[in-house]
Write a protein that holds these residues in place. Structure first.
Motif, short mmCIF file in Angstrom:
data_model
loop_
_atom_site.label_atom_id
_atom_site.label_comp_id
_atom_site.label_asym_id
_atom_site.label_seq_id
_atom_site.Cartn_x
_atom_site.Cartn_y
_atom_site.Cartn_z
N HIS A 20 7.93 12.18 9.07
CA HIS A 20 6.76 12.41 8.20
C HIS A 20 5.84 11.18 8.23
O HIS A 20 4.62 11.31 8.32
CB HIS A 20 7.22 12.71 6.76
CG HIS A 20 6.14 12.64 5.74
ND1 HIS A 20 5.11 13.57 5.68
CD2 HIS A 20 5.88 11.75 4.75
CE1 HIS A 20 4.28 13.24 4.69
NE2 HIS A 20 4.72 12.14 4.12
N HIS A 45 3.34 4.45 3.90
CA HIS A 45 3.03 4.94 2.54
C HIS A 45 4.25 5.42 1.76
O HIS A 45 4.27 5.37 0.54
CB HIS A 45 1.96 6.04 2.59
CG HIS A 45 2.47 7.38 3.00
ND1 HIS A 45 2.86 7.69 4.28
CD2 HIS A 45 2.70 8.51 2.27
CE1 HIS A 45 3.28 8.94 4.33
NE2 HIS A 45 3.19 9.46 3.12
N ASP A 46 5.29 5.88 2.47
CA ASP A 46 6.48 6.40 1.78
C ASP A 46 7.67 5.46 1.91
O ASP A 46 8.83 5.90 1.81
CB ASP A 46 6.85 7.79 2.32
CG ASP A 46 6.03 8.91 1.65
OD1 ASP A 46 5.44 8.66 0.58
OD2 ASP A 46 6.00 10.02 2.20
N ASP A 102 -1.50 13.43 3.82
CA ASP A 102 -0.09 13.23 3.48
C ASP A 102 0.73 14.52 3.69
O ASP A 102 1.57 14.61 4.59
CB ASP A 102 0.02 12.71 2.04
CG ASP A 102 1.42 12.32 1.63
OD1 ASP A 102 2.35 12.47 2.44
OD2 ASP A 102 1.61 11.87 0.47
#
Ligand SMILES: [Fe+2]
Ligand SMILES: [Fe+2]
Length: 187
Positions: free
Chosen positions: A22, A51-52, A106
């Motif tokens: 992802h 971002h994650d 996202d």
């Protein structure tokens, strides 16, 4: 921090294939949007990639732990705030284009990959109308909030077909690079 170092840092905190892939997909889509808008491709790609970073270890507070995990890097405070600005109820307003873009790609980047995986030719020739069809199919990728996919895109002021084309071309380009490295967005 270069990409190789960022990938190594990400892999310290992300052990599952799902979140790793992802992250690569969001990286790909962010690079595509940086190109489209004449922004810094390296910066936007890094935002997508990282971002994650805290999601697996701290799912209940995500993304609030990201600044801590990125404390030893040379990313600037605006970069860190952009990571904090993604998600449903962010503490940081999505006032910059890099923030609107991160939010808009996202979930959509992974949704597009899920659609591609159903097709024999995968990302090749994937059009917006196929994505739209799957968005209407409530049984498909049911955890993905359709309203959020649309709202985040509208906040960017981008048309649906343009949004999907940008993401698909970014994913295709990144996939070619990743395959050369022995990885794949497509599982
Ligand atoms: Fe997230
Ligand atoms: Fe994410």
């Amino acid at each position: 921090m270069n990409r190789k170092e960022a990938v190594a840092l990400l892999k310290k905190h992300v052990k599952t294939d799902r979140i790793y892939r992802h992250s690569l997909a969001v990286e790909a889509a962010m690079i595509a949007y940086a190109k489209k808008f004449g922004e810094d491709e390296n910066r936007w790609g890094m935002l997508g990639l990282l971002h994650d970073i805290d999601f697996e270890e701290y799912p209940e507070v995500h993304p609030a732990k990201a600044p801590e995990l990125l404390a030893d890097t040379d990313f600037d405070p605006i970069f860190i705030d952009t990571i904090l600005s993604h998600g449903l109820n962010p503490d940081v307003p999505r006032d910059l284009m890099e923030r609107k873009a991160l939010h808009a790609v996202d979930e959509m980047a992974s949704f597009v990959i899920a659609v591609a995986l159903m097709r024999p030719t995968k990302l090749e020739g994937l059009k917006a109308k196929s994505v739209k069809k799957k968005m209407k199919d409530k049984a498909f990728a049911r955890a993905v909030n359709r309203e959020e996919l649309i709202n985040s895109m509208e906040e960017m002021n981008i048309e649906f077909a343009d949004h999907i084309d940008t993401i698909v071309s970014g994913l295709k380009e990144h996939e070619a690079m990743l395959q050369a490295e022995g990885t794949s967005l497509l599982g």
